[in-house]
Motif scaffolding. Structure first.
Motif, PDB file in Angstrom:
ATOM      1  N   GLU A  23       0.828  -1.205   0.000  1.00 28.31           N
ATOM      2  CA  GLU A  23       0.000   0.000   0.000  1.00 28.31           C
ATOM      3  C   GLU A  23       0.867   1.261   0.000  1.00 28.31           C
ATOM      4  O   GLU A  23       0.568   2.228  -0.696  1.00 28.31           O
ATOM      5  CB  GLU A  23      -0.940   0.003   1.218  1.00 28.31           C
ATOM      6  N   LYS A  24       1.952   1.251   0.759  1.00 28.70           N
ATOM      7  CA  LYS A  24       2.883   2.389   0.757  1.00 28.70           C
ATOM      8  C   LYS A  24       3.478   2.598  -0.630  1.00 28.70           C
ATOM      9  O   LYS A  24       3.632   3.734  -1.090  1.00 28.70           O
ATOM     10  CB  LYS A  24       4.000   2.172   1.774  1.00 28.70           C
ATOM     11  N   MET A  25       3.812   1.501  -1.301  1.00 31.50           N
ATOM     12  CA  MET A  25       4.356   1.600  -2.659  1.00 31.50           C
ATOM     13  C   MET A  25       3.330   2.199  -3.605  1.00 31.50           C
ATOM     14  O   MET A  25       3.657   3.044  -4.441  1.00 31.50           O
ATOM     15  CB  MET A  25       4.796   0.215  -3.148  1.00 31.50           C
ATOM     16  N   SER A  31       1.398   9.334  -6.011  1.00 32.03           N
ATOM     17  CA  SER A  31       1.831  10.711  -5.748  1.00 32.03           C
ATOM     18  C   SER A  31       2.919  11.167  -6.712  1.00 32.03           C
ATOM     19  O   SER A  31       3.206  12.363  -6.800  1.00 32.03           O
ATOM     20  CB  SER A  31       2.301  10.860  -4.307  1.00 32.03           C
ATOM     21  N   ASN A  32       3.511  10.241  -7.453  1.00 26.22           N
ATOM     22  CA  ASN A  32       4.540  10.574  -8.433  1.00 26.22           C
ATOM     23  C   ASN A  32       4.092  10.285  -9.862  1.00 26.22           C
ATOM     24  O   ASN A  32       4.922  10.127 -10.760  1.00 26.22           O
ATOM     25  CB  ASN A  32       5.829   9.813  -8.103  1.00 26.22           C
ATOM     26  N   ASN A  33       2.767  10.214 -10.047  1.00 23.15           N
ATOM     27  CA  ASN A  33       2.167  10.006 -11.371  1.00 23.15           C
ATOM     28  C   ASN A  33       2.675   8.747 -12.061  1.00 23.15           C
ATOM     29  O   ASN A  33       2.945   8.752 -13.259  1.00 23.15           O
ATOM     30  CB  ASN A  33       2.383  11.234 -12.263  1.00 23.15           C
ATOM     31  N   LEU A  34       2.808   7.673 -11.294  1.00 22.78           N
ATOM     32  CA  LEU A  34       3.233   6.385 -11.826  1.00 22.78           C
ATOM     33  C   LEU A  34       2.112   5.375 -11.627  1.00 22.78           C
ATOM     34  O   LEU A  34       1.303   5.509 -10.712  1.00 22.78           O
ATOM     35  CB  LEU A  34       4.493   5.895 -11.110  1.00 22.78           C
ATOM     36  N   GLU A  35       2.102   4.356 -12.454  1.00 27.12           N
ATOM     37  CA  GLU A  35       1.113   3.290 -12.333  1.00 27.12           C
ATOM     38  C   GLU A  35       1.829   1.967 -12.120  1.00 27.12           C
ATOM     39  O   GLU A  35       2.660   1.564 -12.930  1.00 27.12           O
ATOM     40  CB  GLU A  35       0.255   3.218 -13.592  1.00 27.12           C
ATOM     41  N   CYS A  36       1.500   1.297 -11.015  1.00 30.25           N
ATOM     42  CA  CYS A  36       2.091  -0.007 -10.731  1.00 30.25           C
ATOM     43  C   CYS A  36       1.475  -1.061 -11.641  1.00 30.25           C
ATOM     44  O   CYS A  36       0.261  -1.112 -11.806  1.00 30.25           O
ATOM     45  CB  CYS A  36       1.843  -0.410  -9.278  1.00 30.25           C
ATOM     46  N   ILE A  37       2.314  -1.897 -12.208  1.00 31.30           N
ATOM     47  CA  ILE A  37       1.853  -3.040 -12.987  1.00 31.30           C
ATOM     48  C   ILE A  37       1.676  -4.180 -11.984  1.00 31.30           C
ATOM     49  O   ILE A  37       2.636  -4.834 -11.580  1.00 31.30           O
ATOM     50  CB  ILE A  37       2.873  -3.423 -14.090  1.00 31.30           C
ATOM     51  N   LYS A  38       0.448  -4.391 -11.547  1.00 25.97           N
ATOM     52  CA  LYS A  38       0.192  -5.323 -10.442  1.00 25.97           C
ATOM     53  C   LYS A  38       0.049  -6.773 -10.870  1.00 25.97           C
ATOM     54  O   LYS A  38      -0.116  -7.642 -10.037  1.00 25.97           O
ATOM     55  CB  LYS A  38      -1.051  -4.887  -9.683  1.00 25.97           C
ATOM     56  N   SER A  39       0.102  -7.044 -12.156  1.00 24.65           N
ATOM     57  CA  SER A  39      -0.005  -8.436 -12.596  1.00 24.65           C
ATOM     58  C   SER A  39       1.252  -9.228 -12.244  1.00 24.65           C
ATOM     59  O   SER A  39       1.267 -10.452 -12.333  1.00 24.65           O
ATOM     60  CB  SER A  39      -0.247  -8.488 -14.104  1.00 24.65           C
TER      61      SER A  39
END
Length: 66
Positions: A23-25, A31-39
């Motif tokens: 969740e912290k990640m 907040s840094n306009n990035l999208e985590c690739i959660k797959s």
């Protein structure tokens, strides 16, 4: 290993508590306009579960981001 652009965190503690670090990640990425690739994510274990207390386990958690 080459993961490219990523967000990572050093998680200290039991594996069951990793969702807190994930969740912290996610919040950092947002907040840094990035999208985590959660797959897919990577876990790098820095010590041995047979020799270290659960509260002192160290794991690097990494998401690729775009």
């Amino acid at each position: 290993m080459r993961d490219g652009k990523c967000v990572e965190i050093l998680h200290i503690g039991a594996f069951d508590d990793e969702p807190i670090s994930f969740e912290k990640m996610e919040q950092f990425a947002l907040s840094n306009n990035l999208e985590c690739i959660k797959s897919y994510h990577r876990e790098i274990y820095l010590n041995n579960t047979n020799w270290v207390e659960k509260s002192k386990l160290k794991t690097i958690l990494r998401y690729i981001v775009k």
